[in-house]
Design a protein around this motif. Structure first.
Motif, PDB file in Angstrom:
ATOM      1  N   ILE A  18       0.441 -96.419   4.760  1.00 62.05           N
ATOM      2  CA  ILE A  18       0.034 -96.191   3.376  1.00 62.05           C
ATOM      3  C   ILE A  18      -0.323 -94.716   3.171  1.00 62.05           C
ATOM      4  O   ILE A  18      -1.168 -94.368   2.351  1.00 62.05           O
ATOM      5  N   TRP A  74      -0.129 -93.251  -0.370  1.00 60.71           N
ATOM      6  CA  TRP A  74      -0.936 -93.845  -1.439  1.00 60.71           C
ATOM      7  C   TRP A  74      -1.933 -92.835  -2.010  1.00 60.71           C
ATOM      8  O   TRP A  74      -2.522 -92.037  -1.274  1.00 60.71           O
ATOM      9  N   ASP A 104      -4.227 -95.898  -5.964  1.00 58.45           N
ATOM     10  CA  ASP A 104      -3.384 -96.972  -5.429  1.00 58.45           C
ATOM     11  C   ASP A 104      -4.217 -97.920  -4.576  1.00 58.45           C
ATOM     12  O   ASP A 104      -4.062 -99.140  -4.633  1.00 58.45           O
ATOM     13  N   ARG A 132       0.402-103.781  -5.923  1.00 62.90           N
ATOM     14  CA  ARG A 132       0.986-102.738  -5.067  1.00 62.90           C
ATOM     15  C   ARG A 132       1.159-101.451  -5.858  1.00 62.90           C
ATOM     16  O   ARG A 132       1.253-101.488  -7.091  1.00 62.90           O
TER      17      ARG A 132
END
Lengths: 153, 313
Positions: free
Chosen positions: B100, B103, B107, B117
């Motif tokens: 991730i 992100w 997020d 998501r």
């Protein structure tokens, strides 16, 4: 010599036959009682080991070795008590014991192997490896219980 | 360390959506509104050390780490078998492609609080966002700060292996409308602060009810039967955590169990719970452990679910 061997073999065969038929005749209730007892005794001798591995009680190499030795024998005892004849009795054994025999056998084997490693570790005398082996045995107990034992009531 | 307190926006949105669940159709509007808001407060600087503790209390490790020796923590891979199929915990490390790493702060907040998501699709509630939605803004910021400190791991996340109708994610919209109320945990000033803290640990961070609360046929937890004993992913009956049975355990016995996994009769916890003990309950501060116990003790005693998997009792 040869006839003696034959006679011995014959007696052995008869003896084995008796032993097997004797097991087959044990009442399902008795089998359950016996296998539960074997499990309880494992709890009795594993409990202090778990305490040592987690630092709850002081480590004692002699007790660890003794208990590991007891467990090596005890850990083999419950399995022949899971006869199909005991299937319908009130126990915490889940139906998967009988519906997935290969998986159940594999879980027993894993457990017995881990106990074997624990015994070996106690002979080596290395505290850290004994403690690690104790935790591995604990995992093997729990992994089997996850799948094959119902929750406590 | 200076810390930006979360914006008011989230709280307003939570209140609005709680009320609107009762009002039915208005929930749509509130959810839509809530989705727009996280960016407003997500920039708060988090404390990674505190985040590590919260990750333990939240039990993130088990589902997001492969079940084998030497597996990289948080690199994903644990299989969660459910009646709907098998879910695989994804890679949570900050690897740009596999994890991730790309992100934004927003997020992360949106995933945890709203189950959405970064690309806008809904998560399956196998990711326990119905519990995690209650995590406070500050705790989310700290968790996020901690996750960003992990070494990036290239292990690719495994796609879920679900049964036929569940492969579609669209129906999750309806599921969420029916069963999901986003919004951080609301303190209840009528109960003792310790019980209140315990409620936060059990209901939000620790997500105990995800296993210990019975679910309906659509896989939603039954709120009025909270912690009365659920079914594990494999359908096995799990213990009732309300005082119905637990009252028989003394405080030292309960504490021993949560610290070491040892039951009063020398039996040990099944591995699924033993893992929770190792990763989570034994890692709590003494205050948090006491709070957790106080909350369990304060629950109303609820009767057990009718047993199915242990047919014989």
């Amino acid at each position: 010599m040869r006839s003696k061997l034959l006679t011995a073999g014959l007696f052995l065969a008869i003896g084995t036959g008796y032993a097997c038929s004797a097991i087959a005749q044990v009442k399902p209730e008795t089998l359950v009682e016996q296998r539960v007892s074997a499990m309880r005794l494992q709890g009795k001798y594993f409990g202090p080991l778990g305490g040592m591995a987690q630092g709850r009680i002081p480590y004692d190499a002699n007790i660890a070795a003794r208990n590991a030795g007891y467990l090596e024998v005890l850990s083999k005892m419950p399995w022949d008590g899971f006869e199909p004849s005991t299937k319908d009795l009130k126990t915490r054994a889940l139906p998967e014991v009988y519906s997935e025999p290969a998986k159940f056998k594999a879980a027993q084997d894993t457990f017995n192997v881990e106990v074997g490693k624990l015994v070996a570790a106690t002979k080596s005398g290395n505290e850290a490896s004994v403690k690690a082996a104790i935790m591995d045995v604990n995992k093997a107990c729990g992994n089997c219980h996850d799948t094959f034992r119902a929750k406590a009531q | 360390m200076p810390r930006h307190l979360p914006g008011e926006g989230a709280i307003t949105a939570a209140t609005a959506s709680t009320a609107s669940t009762r009002a039915g159709a208005l929930a749509w509007a509130a959810c839509a509104l809530a989705l727009l808001l996280p960016s407003a407060f997500a920039a708060a600087a988090g404390d990674a050390a505190r985040g590590l503790y919260l990750a333990k209390a939240g039990g993130c490790l088990a589902c997001h780490t492969e079940d084998k020796k030497g597996a990289t923590p948080f690199a994903g891979g644990r299989a969660l078998k459910t009646p709907f199929g098998t879910f695989y915990g994804p890679n949570l490390t900050p690897h740009a492609a596999a994890g991730i790493g790309r992100w934004s702060d927003a997020d992360f907040v949106r995933a945890m609080r709203h189950g959405v998501r970064p690309d806008g699709a809904n998560y399956y509630p196998a990711f326990p966002y119905p519990s995690f939605t209650g995590i406070t803004d500050r705790d989310l910021a700290d968790l996020w700060a901690y996750l960003k400190t992990l070494p990036p791991d290239p292990r690719p996340s495994q796609p879920h292996d679900l049964r036929f109708p569940y492969r579609w994610r669209y129906p999750i919209v309806a599921w969420k409308w029916l069963y999901f109320t986003p919004g951080p945990f609301a303190s209840d000033p009528r109960r003792a602060p310790m019980v209140d803290r315990g409620a936060y640990l059990v209901e939000a961070l620790g997500h105990c009810g995800e296993c210990h609360t019975p679910r309906n046929y659509l896989g939603a937890t039954k709120k009025d039967r909270a912690l009365a004993g659920g079914k594990g992913p494999t359908g096995k009956d799990l213990p009732n955590l309300t005082p119905t049975h637990l009252a028989k355990w003394s405080d030292p016995e309960l504490k021993d169990f949560l610290l070491f996994g040892t039951k009063p009769d020398m039996d040990s916890a099944d591995e699924a719970m033993a893992e929770v003990v190792r990763n989570t309950t034994s890692q709590l501060t003494p205050e948090d452990l006491a709070a957790l116990m106080a909350y369990l003790r304060a629950l109303p005693a609820r009767p057990d679910e009718p047993a199915t998997s242990d047919k014989k009792k």
